[in-house]
Write a protein that holds these residues in place. Structure first.
Motif, PDB file in Angstrom:
ATOM      1  N   LEU A  21       0.862  -1.172   0.000  1.00 45.31           N
ATOM      2  CA  LEU A  21       0.000   0.000   0.000  1.00 45.31           C
ATOM      3  C   LEU A  21       0.903   1.227   0.000  1.00 45.31           C
ATOM      4  O   LEU A  21       1.782   1.360   0.857  1.00 45.31           O
ATOM      5  CB  LEU A  21      -0.905   0.016   1.235  1.00 45.31           C
ATOM      6  CG  LEU A  21      -1.755   1.276   1.419  1.00 45.31           C
ATOM      7  CD1 LEU A  21      -2.754   1.432   0.271  1.00 45.31           C
ATOM      8  CD2 LEU A  21      -2.479   1.231   2.762  1.00 45.31           C
ATOM      9  N   LEU A  22       0.703   2.097  -0.983  1.00 44.79           N
ATOM     10  CA  LEU A  22       1.385   3.388  -1.043  1.00 44.79           C
ATOM     11  C   LEU A  22       0.353   4.410  -0.597  1.00 44.79           C
ATOM     12  O   LEU A  22      -0.707   4.541  -1.220  1.00 44.79           O
ATOM     13  CB  LEU A  22       1.874   3.685  -2.455  1.00 44.79           C
ATOM     14  CG  LEU A  22       3.063   2.848  -2.937  1.00 44.79           C
ATOM     15  CD1 LEU A  22       2.623   1.464  -3.386  1.00 44.79           C
ATOM     16  CD2 LEU A  22       3.760   3.554  -4.080  1.00 44.79           C
ATOM     17  N   ALA A  69       4.202   7.010   1.588  1.00 43.55           N
ATOM     18  CA  ALA A  69       4.693   6.036   2.557  1.00 43.55           C
ATOM     19  C   ALA A  69       4.370   4.655   1.997  1.00 43.55           C
ATOM     20  O   ALA A  69       3.348   4.459   1.335  1.00 43.55           O
ATOM     21  CB  ALA A  69       4.017   6.244   3.906  1.00 43.55           C
ATOM     22  N   LEU A  70       5.237   3.700   2.268  1.00 42.50           N
ATOM     23  CA  LEU A  70       5.099   2.361   1.714  1.00 42.50           C
ATOM     24  C   LEU A  70       4.948   1.366   2.859  1.00 42.50           C
ATOM     25  O   LEU A  70       5.774   1.349   3.780  1.00 42.50           O
ATOM     26  CB  LEU A  70       6.347   2.042   0.876  1.00 42.50           C
ATOM     27  CG  LEU A  70       6.405   0.735   0.116  1.00 42.50           C
ATOM     28  CD1 LEU A  70       5.267   0.634  -0.885  1.00 42.50           C
ATOM     29  CD2 LEU A  70       7.750   0.630  -0.609  1.00 42.50           C
ATOM     30  N   GLU A  71       3.879   0.578   2.805  1.00 45.92           N
ATOM     31  CA  GLU A  71       3.666  -0.416   3.854  1.00 45.92           C
ATOM     32  C   GLU A  71       3.289  -1.757   3.247  1.00 45.92           C
ATOM     33  O   GLU A  71       2.797  -1.823   2.110  1.00 45.92           O
ATOM     34  CB  GLU A  71       2.615   0.037   4.856  1.00 45.92           C
ATOM     35  CG  GLU A  71       1.194   0.000   4.363  1.00 45.92           C
ATOM     36  CD  GLU A  71       0.174   0.388   5.437  1.00 45.92           C
ATOM     37  OE1 GLU A  71      -0.873  -0.288   5.490  1.00 45.92           O
ATOM     38  OE2 GLU A  71       0.405   1.344   6.194  1.00 45.92           O
ATOM     39  N   LEU A  72       3.532  -2.801   4.017  1.00 45.49           N
ATOM     40  CA  LEU A  72       3.089  -4.138   3.620  1.00 45.49           C
ATOM     41  C   LEU A  72       1.588  -4.229   3.862  1.00 45.49           C
ATOM     42  O   LEU A  72       1.117  -3.979   4.975  1.00 45.49           O
ATOM     43  CB  LEU A  72       3.820  -5.207   4.429  1.00 45.49           C
ATOM     44  CG  LEU A  72       5.335  -5.295   4.218  1.00 45.49           C
ATOM     45  CD1 LEU A  72       5.928  -6.353   5.144  1.00 45.49           C
ATOM     46  CD2 LEU A  72       5.655  -5.605   2.764  1.00 45.49           C
ATOM     47  N   PHE A 125       5.371  -0.444   8.110  1.00 46.10           N
ATOM     48  CA  PHE A 125       6.020   0.593   7.306  1.00 46.10           C
ATOM     49  C   PHE A 125       7.364   0.058   6.829  1.00 46.10           C
ATOM     50  O   PHE A 125       8.160  -0.430   7.635  1.00 46.10           O
ATOM     51  CB  PHE A 125       6.233   1.848   8.161  1.00 46.10           C
ATOM     52  CG  PHE A 125       7.028   2.921   7.474  1.00 46.10           C
ATOM     53  CD1 PHE A 125       6.403   3.871   6.692  1.00 46.10           C
ATOM     54  CD2 PHE A 125       8.409   2.970   7.612  1.00 46.10           C
ATOM     55  CE1 PHE A 125       7.143   4.856   6.050  1.00 46.10           C
ATOM     56  CE2 PHE A 125       9.157   3.951   6.978  1.00 46.10           C
ATOM     57  CZ  PHE A 125       8.517   4.892   6.192  1.00 46.10           C
ATOM     58  N   ILE A 126       7.604   0.133   5.517  1.00 51.65           N
ATOM     59  CA  ILE A 126       8.883  -0.369   4.991  1.00 51.65           C
ATOM     60  C   ILE A 126       9.647   0.675   4.177  1.00 51.65           C
ATOM     61  O   ILE A 126      10.720   0.377   3.668  1.00 51.65           O
ATOM     62  CB  ILE A 126       8.701  -1.656   4.159  1.00 51.65           C
ATOM     63  CG1 ILE A 126       7.799  -1.417   2.939  1.00 51.65           C
ATOM     64  CG2 ILE A 126       8.196  -2.793   5.037  1.00 51.65           C
ATOM     65  CD1 ILE A 126       7.830  -2.563   1.926  1.00 51.65           C
ATOM     66  N   GLY A 127       9.127   1.892   4.040  1.00 49.84           N
ATOM     67  CA  GLY A 127       9.870   2.909   3.308  1.00 49.84           C
ATOM     68  C   GLY A 127       8.973   3.860   2.559  1.00 49.84           C
ATOM     69  O   GLY A 127       7.882   4.195   3.008  1.00 49.84           O
ATOM     70  N   LEU A 168      13.822   1.902   0.700  1.00 52.33           N
ATOM     71  CA  LEU A 168      13.261   0.880   1.570  1.00 52.33           C
ATOM     72  C   LEU A 168      14.186   0.598   2.741  1.00 52.33           C
ATOM     73  O   LEU A 168      15.415   0.689   2.623  1.00 52.33           O
ATOM     74  CB  LEU A 168      13.057  -0.432   0.800  1.00 52.33           C
ATOM     75  CG  LEU A 168      11.776  -0.560  -0.018  1.00 52.33           C
ATOM     76  CD1 LEU A 168      11.735   0.419  -1.159  1.00 52.33           C
ATOM     77  CD2 LEU A 168      11.615  -1.971  -0.524  1.00 52.33           C
ATOM     78  N   ALA A 169      13.573   0.228   3.852  1.00 48.46           N
ATOM     79  CA  ALA A 169      14.331  -0.240   5.014  1.00 48.46           C
ATOM     80  C   ALA A 169      15.098  -1.489   4.608  1.00 48.46           C
ATOM     81  O   ALA A 169      14.645  -2.270   3.767  1.00 48.46           O
ATOM     82  CB  ALA A 169      13.383  -0.554   6.173  1.00 48.46           C
TER      83      ALA A 169
END
Length: 177
Positions: free
Chosen positions: A12-13, A66-69, A75-77, A99-100
């Motif tokens: 999900l962005l 924001a980027l999440e799984l 949150f991954i980046g 990304l982390a």
């Protein structure tokens, strides 16, 4: 302005939230994550960038998301699209990601990049999208290649926003609609 959210099979962005600041700051304090940038960022610099990203998304409806799984909400980046900096010797809109380290090697950057390219071409009606990185950043260049982007070495340039040194020489990848 309606803020766009992009969804993929795994990602999900979305708009930035207050609870993103701590993991974003931890990412930006990681020397490996920041290996191809001039410096690591302080907490305050990271928090300021979140404020800027949030404001741009509110103003335009798109930008650095924001980027999440999707499955866990972790949150991954970040990933997104943004107009090229005014100081660069060319214009356009660039796609990018950060990304982390724990998220590396899972195909997330490529998946997010595809979603951003689709949005740029299908919603924003862009005719071309760029990606820019330091010449030594082979991981990002591999993602650009997987996205179908191509590089012309004649477009390589010294980034005036980067201090003199090995990170200044940059490459440009392009993809057309």
């Amino acid at each position: 302005m309606i803020i766009s959210e992009l969804k993929t099979a795994r990602l999900l962005l979305r708009q930035w939230r207050a609870d993103d600041v701590m993991p974003w700051a931890a990412m930006n304090a990681d020397p490996l994550v920041r290996e191809h940038f001039p410096e690591i960022l302080t907490y305050d610099q990271s928090a300021g960038s979140v404020d800027a990203f949030r404001s741009e998304l509110e103003r335009r409806g798109w930008g650095w998301w924001a980027l999440e799984l999707a499955a866990t909400g972790e949150f991954i980046g970040m990933a997104g699209l943004d107009p090229v900096d005014d100081e660069l010797p060319f214009g356009g809109v660039e796609v990018g990601w950060r990304l982390a380290r724990s998220a590396w090697g899972h195909g997330y950057a490529t998946e997010a990049g595809h979603a951003c390219l689709d949005y740029g071409f299908d919603v924003l009606n862009l005719t071309e999208i760029l990606a820019i990185t330091a010449v030594g950043n082979q991981r990002s260049q591999a993602v650009m290649h997987r996205l179908g982007m191509t590089r012309d070495p004649a477009d390589d340039f010294d980034d005036p926003t980067v201090p003199p040194g090995p990170l200044r020489r940059s490459v440009v990848y392009r993809i057309k609609r």
